[in-house]
Design a protein around this motif. Sequence first.
Motif, short mmCIF file in Angstrom:
data_model
loop_
_atom_site.label_atom_id
_atom_site.label_comp_id
_atom_site.label_asym_id
_atom_site.label_seq_id
_atom_site.Cartn_x
_atom_site.Cartn_y
_atom_site.Cartn_z
N ARG A 122 0.81 -1.20 0.00
CA ARG A 122 0.00 0.00 0.00
C ARG A 122 0.86 1.27 0.00
O ARG A 122 0.48 2.30 -0.53
N GLY A 144 -1.16 11.16 -0.83
CA GLY A 144 -2.52 10.94 -1.34
C GLY A 144 -2.81 11.66 -2.65
O GLY A 144 -3.60 11.20 -3.47
N TRP A 173 5.78 9.54 8.16
CA TRP A 173 4.85 9.00 7.16
C TRP A 173 4.78 7.47 7.26
O TRP A 173 3.71 6.88 7.17
N ASP A 176 2.74 6.75 10.36
CA ASP A 176 1.32 7.07 10.10
C ASP A 176 0.69 5.98 9.24
O ASP A 176 -0.45 5.59 9.44
N SER A 177 1.45 5.51 8.28
CA SER A 177 0.90 4.52 7.36
C SER A 177 0.76 3.15 8.02
O SER A 177 0.09 2.27 7.47
N GLU A 179 -0.71 2.45 10.76
CA GLU A 179 -1.97 2.30 11.49
C GLU A 179 -2.82 1.19 10.85
O GLU A 179 -3.09 1.21 9.65
N GLY A 180 -3.20 0.25 11.68
CA GLY A 180 -4.05 -0.82 11.17
C GLY A 180 -3.28 -2.01 10.61
O GLY A 180 -3.89 -2.99 10.18
N LEU A 324 -4.99 -1.09 -4.38
CA LEU A 324 -5.00 0.23 -3.77
C LEU A 324 -3.61 0.56 -3.23
O LEU A 324 -2.97 -0.29 -2.62
N PHE A 325 -3.13 1.74 -3.47
CA PHE A 325 -1.88 2.19 -2.86
C PHE A 325 -1.93 3.70 -2.66
O PHE A 325 -2.77 4.38 -3.26
N ASN A 326 -1.03 4.20 -1.84
CA ASN A 326 -1.04 5.62 -1.52
C ASN A 326 -0.82 6.45 -2.77
O ASN A 326 0.20 6.29 -3.45
N GLY A 327 -1.75 7.31 -3.05
CA GLY A 327 -1.67 8.15 -4.23
C GLY A 327 -2.29 7.51 -5.45
O GLY A 327 -2.45 8.15 -6.49
N GLY A 328 -2.65 6.24 -5.32
CA GLY A 328 -3.15 5.49 -6.46
C GLY A 328 -4.40 6.09 -7.08
O GLY A 328 -4.49 6.21 -8.31
N SER A 329 -5.34 6.47 -6.23
CA SER A 329 -6.59 6.93 -6.84
C SER A 329 -6.35 8.26 -7.55
O SER A 329 -6.90 8.49 -8.63
N ALA A 330 -5.49 9.09 -7.00
CA ALA A 330 -5.17 10.36 -7.68
C ALA A 330 -4.42 10.09 -8.98
O ALA A 330 -4.69 10.71 -10.01
#
Lengths: 438, 526
Positions: A122, A144, A173, A176-177, A179-180, A324-330
Amino acid sequence: MTPDSFPRPEEQQSETLHEEAVPVNSVDPADERAEVDPSLFEEESGEPPFARAVRTTPLHLETAAESRTNLWTAWNGYTVPQIFTDLGDEYRALRGAAALMDLSPLVKYRISGRDALAYLERLCAVPVGSLEVDRLRHVIFCEGSGMVLGDGLLFRLAADDYRLVTEETHLAWLIDSAEGFRVRVEDVSATLAVLALQGPLSAFLLAELGCDDIETLDPFAARWISIGGMPVYASRSGATGDLGYELWCDAEDAPHVWRTLLGKGATFGLRPAGFALRELARLEAGHPRAGVDYLSAFAAIDPADALPPAAIWPGFTIAPSKGLFNGGSALRAMHGTEPARRLVRLAVGGLEPARFASVSLNGEPAGLATTTGFSPALGANIALAVLANGAVGAAGLSVLAERREGLSVVETRLPAQVLLGPAFSHRRRLAVPAGLRP
Amino acid sequence: MSRSGNTFDAIVIGAGHNGLVAAARLTRAGRRVLVLEARDAAGGASATSEIVPGYAAPAIAHLVDAFPKRIERALKLARHGLRYAARDIPSVALDPDGGHVLLPRNRREFSRFAKRLPRDAEAYRDYADELHTQAALIAPLLGDMPPDLREPEALRKFFRRLIWRGEISGGSALQNLMRRLPESIGDRLDADFESPLLKGAIAFDATLGGAEGPYAPGTSFRAVWREALRTQGQGLRQIAGGPGALIQVLIEIVSAGGGELRLNAAVARVFIENGVAAGIELLDGTLLRAPLVLSAINPRVTLLELAGAQCVETHQALELSRAPRPGTTAKLNLALERAPLFTGLAAELHGARLLIAPSLQEVDEAAAACNEGRLTSAPVLELHMPSVADPALAPEGHHILSVIVHSAPHEVEGGWPMQREGFVQKVVRRIASFAPGIEEAMIAGEILTPPDIELKYGLAGGDWHQGDLRLDRLLAFRPAPGFGRYETPLAGLYLCGAGSHPGGGVTGLPGWIAAGAAIDKMEAGR
Ligand SMILES: Cc1cc2nc3c(=O)[nH]c(=O)nc-3n(C[C@H](O)[C@H](O)[C@H](O)COP(=O)(O)OP(=O)(O)OC[C@H]3O[C@@H](n4cnc5c(N)ncnc54)[C@H](O)[C@@H]3O)c2cc1C
């Protein structure tokens, strides 16, 4: 007062106790014998939070002993040699034999735990699931918005154990990433030393030191070897565009490894090299450096300074396997649109080293050179530069160069041209088996 | 698609009213729906519960004021048996000296109000006018899906419409609204009003359900928001049989449409296959499949716990996990053997919504105490006696008093087990100062602190809104930026509870709009 707010007996008691205690501590200004609280004048311990520590690498004593110039520079808060003897000599050693560099100031994270892979998948914009144990790959990670935060090398040390090596710090970062995820993120920079052994003779030198079969180590693979009796994790990697190894070892072992390598290698032309050569070599090899050639999205105060991955690494695409990965949707939403600016490699005319920054297209500003240098391999000034997208393919690029003549500065406009490949890249870099002779 | 026992068209997590409204809409669209509820009863915070046998009280929520007629019609709630025991219920600010103030709903009431508070009448009319104008401006935003922040054209249209509405309602309406955005209701009231009683009542309404006190920035706008939400509904109403009756009706509609409700079925995680939501797994390990999963429970729990952090990007997880403050509302339900006598209150107002918030200062102090984890000795309350209009709730002549306690801390100094008794005492004593002798009429009672509400009724944090209605958590930013359109980064998973736009309250809106969005998306995808 309502009944609830009457103080209870024990509270009252403690209050009287407190009142008695007051005169003992307080200073009566009328009393000439009154003593001033000495603690007021005690020296403050601890450093102010904004202080920057000057740190030395585990190899500092070794490099200091080798330095003939006393030229040092700061890198990630560490003091490292800029030039040991002469940049030209160090360059010739690198390209003709081998050079040894202290890369310990690199930032190193250990990422481990059951969810380490899911976490990294991710985190990174490139696929990491296929990375095998004892392999490494270049990774890019974004915020993001799809803008690059940083890039680095990701090693898989064991099934659930990874090492991420970056130019800048990203701990906040990374945490923060986390989490979970059942994952542990540690900064291991201080305990892990890195030596870069680069150049055509690097495999040969390791073989000479008893590392059998070193030539069978694939590019982007790593294995444990022993140098001077010290365990060293050697990876076939580096940013010089040539054959080379990066040697990862305990901070305490590093000086011995360094001495062993130089002791053996000197007769074959191995030389220690400083930060200036590292910069020149990576410029020739065309590798951008975070914080210099591009800004982390968090550091880009002007949002235009933040770049998407494809603007920095032209080959970047989102792998079909990527979920899904960080920045992926953008990034997916951006698909098909050209970035406004791109990082490119430039070659600049003129036969001697020049200083320049701004790049123009037919006289109009078109971008900025972020790293510049004189490439002996190409016999020309080269640069990494961020250009407006429209200027990338255009003819008519130029830079305004400064040249010193005595005490005066001469400004000349030099033609510039976008290079399609790196200024230096040798077949040896990826050859299997690695050549044991130049 | 196979219609085996474990495969459905859609699964709804949580049988609160929003989950059931979503399920009902999906059923109406021909989908085979399964609703899963963790507790042994449906309803969530909309429930009727027996305090003791024979005395049925609205367990948590007691009145509805924003349930839209269009949802009622579309789902044919009346035909399935939904009845109201009272409509257009008045609100009364109770005065410790017996000079109670009825908040006027019409001209006749206004002239009485003006006699009682001559110096505030003008200001109140202006306040109410402005509130209506501003509420009308934003009201259309509440019944619909917020605009997509990533689409400049949609945003442009959104703002153009907003400005246009502002223009036709008089040039300064939008400007005034902008001015109100950061204002605190306390400052506003201090500037315009004199009567402490009136100020207390308005401040109570503006802050109820949130943790901020009346002097917190943004609370002035909350009054506008609340008013706008009210315009979606049909006035303050009481459901016959309590909120639980609405739930029964919704369940009936779902099952009449071929849907199914399972109780004692806590969802443990969202089941993901090939990167899309493909069903859920229950706590007991049962796997239930559906290509569409709607969650009516807290958004943070849904995404970070049920779906898992790998389904959202870091910046989204950070936004979601920046946990809003937990709920700050408690509930006390009392069974009374006779009607309480509120000193000076006209008999016809016994079924009104009664506010005990005699001054702005007390509202402020209660919020301050709550933020420090203390219990104020002068709690501020909203009272309603449902048995006045709906005598079936209690034996003849007996009554139910439903009390919402505003600003009750989630965590209290000394811990709730220690403080419960004292808390009840304080609330009862406070009521008794308006209705002397009420203690003697009490035959049973039930206290629900915010942690109790969480535990017994499944509201994460005991929160009214599944995430506070802060200014930065509204519209497209609710529950967090990027989640404003009910969709989640996990394809097939939607949010449909009070945590989503337009927020908490028994409105059915989040469930309704979310189900609509999911149906549209599926149809577009065909
Ligand atoms: C004290 C108090 C008083 C209130 N008074 C009013 C009022 O008078 N008028 C008004 O309009 N609003 C009132 N509200 C607000 C209103 O009650 C809520 O906003 C509304 O009920 C939320 O409905 P919902 O369907 O979105 O969620 P909920 O009602 O919270 O429903 C969620 C459901 O999901 C279930 N669930 C949770 N986790 C799981 C899981 N893992 N698996 C399966 N099921 C699960 C829960 O058990 C619950 O049944 C009040 C709130 C409080 C706290």
